[in-house]
Design a protein around this motif. Structure first.
Motif, PDB file in Angstrom:
ATOM      1  N   TYR A   1      -7.358  -1.082  -8.761  1.00  0.00           N
ATOM      2  CA  TYR A   1      -6.589  -0.415  -9.540  1.00  0.00           C
ATOM      3  C   TYR A   1      -6.476  -1.056 -11.004  1.00  0.00           C
ATOM      4  O   TYR A   1      -6.612  -2.059 -11.005  1.00  0.00           O
ATOM      5  CB  TYR A   1      -5.230  -0.455  -9.012  1.00  0.00           C
TER       6      TYR A   1
ATOM      7  N   HIS B   1       1.624   1.849  -3.573  1.00  0.00           N
ATOM      8  CA  HIS B   1       0.345   2.588  -4.252  1.00  0.00           C
ATOM      9  C   HIS B   1       0.498   3.995  -3.828  1.00  0.00           C
ATOM     10  O   HIS B   1       0.412   5.084  -4.775  1.00  0.00           O
ATOM     11  CB  HIS B   1      -0.895   2.123  -3.741  1.00  0.00           C
TER      12      HIS B   1
ATOM     13  N   GLU C   1       0.929  -1.164   0.016  1.00  0.00           N
ATOM     14  CA  GLU C   1       0.035   0.112  -0.035  1.00  0.00           C
ATOM     15  C   GLU C   1       0.819   1.162   0.011  1.00  0.00           C
ATOM     16  O   GLU C   1       0.285   2.380  -0.507  1.00  0.00           O
ATOM     17  CB  GLU C   1      -1.035  -0.001   1.095  1.00  0.00           C
TER      18      GLU C   1
ATOM     19  N   GLN D   1      -1.068  -0.598 -12.899  1.00  0.00           N
ATOM     20  CA  GLN D   1      -0.763  -0.013 -11.627  1.00  0.00           C
ATOM     21  C   GLN D   1      -0.652  -1.069 -10.469  1.00  0.00           C
ATOM     22  O   GLN D   1       0.519  -1.154  -9.601  1.00  0.00           O
ATOM     23  CB  GLN D   1      -1.932   0.760 -10.922  1.00  0.00           C
ATOM     24  N   GLU D   2      -1.399  -2.266 -10.684  1.00  0.00           N
ATOM     25  CA  GLU D   2      -1.276  -3.376  -9.633  1.00  0.00           C
ATOM     26  C   GLU D   2      -0.021  -4.153  -9.859  1.00  0.00           C
ATOM     27  O   GLU D   2       0.904  -4.759  -8.979  1.00  0.00           O
ATOM     28  CB  GLU D   2      -2.446  -4.203  -9.713  1.00  0.00           C
TER      29      GLU D   2
ATOM     30  N   CYS E   1       3.025  -2.160  -8.603  1.00  0.00           N
ATOM     31  CA  CYS E   1       3.003  -2.019  -7.271  1.00  0.00           C
ATOM     32  C   CYS E   1       3.608  -3.582  -6.979  1.00  0.00           C
ATOM     33  O   CYS E   1       4.354  -3.586  -5.963  1.00  0.00           O
ATOM     34  CB  CYS E   1       1.698  -1.809  -6.640  1.00  0.00           C
TER      35      CYS E   1
ATOM     36  N   ASP F   1      -1.314   6.491  -6.691  1.00  0.00           N
ATOM     37  CA  ASP F   1      -2.547   5.772  -7.356  1.00  0.00           C
ATOM     38  C   ASP F   1      -3.835   5.989  -6.602  1.00  0.00           C
ATOM     39  O   ASP F   1      -4.046   5.998  -5.419  1.00  0.00           O
ATOM     40  CB  ASP F   1      -2.322   4.087  -7.209  1.00  0.00           C
TER      41      ASP F   1
END
Length: 115
Positions: free
Chosen positions: A52, A41, A38, A56-57, A60, A46
């Motif tokens: 997401y 993110h 987190e 993005q994921e 991450c 984000d």
């Protein structure tokens, strides 16, 4: 902060309130991995609030693995446990997901879709 999160969520970042929530029911190893996830993110700004984009994921998860796995410790654990993700995760006190994602980084695989 910690709270009871719905479903299988371990953590959640809210950009609007700049808050990270970690599920209080999970063990310490999962809490630590979820917090780093987190925080990544948050670092990238984000704004998905738990939902997401795939890009993005994946970013991450790669960054979380990079931050959480020491290469020398991983090599030793991989040799000791012959690549067994569960045993490596136990040895390094990381989740299997983080170890899997780290293995994908080593292979150059950007499709982190196992778990």
């Amino acid at each position: 902060m910690s709270d009871y999160l719905p479903g299988d969520l371990d953590g959640l970042y809210c950009l609007e309130t700049d808050t990270i929530l970690i599920d209080r029911r999970i063990d310490f190893t999962r809490k630590r991995c979820a917090l780093v996830h987190e925080l990544v993110h948050r670092w990238y700004g984000d704004a998905g609030n738990g939902v997401y984009s795939v890009k993005q994921e994946m970013r991450c998860r790669r960054e979380t693995a990079r931050l959480m796995v020491d290469p020398l410790e991983y090599i030793t654990a991989e040799q000791t446990y012959e690549g067994n993700i569960f045993l490596i995760a136990q040895e390094l006190d990381r989740t299997e997901q983080v170890i899997y994602d780290y293995q994908q980084l080593l292979c150059g695989d950007t499709n982190l879709s196992r778990l």
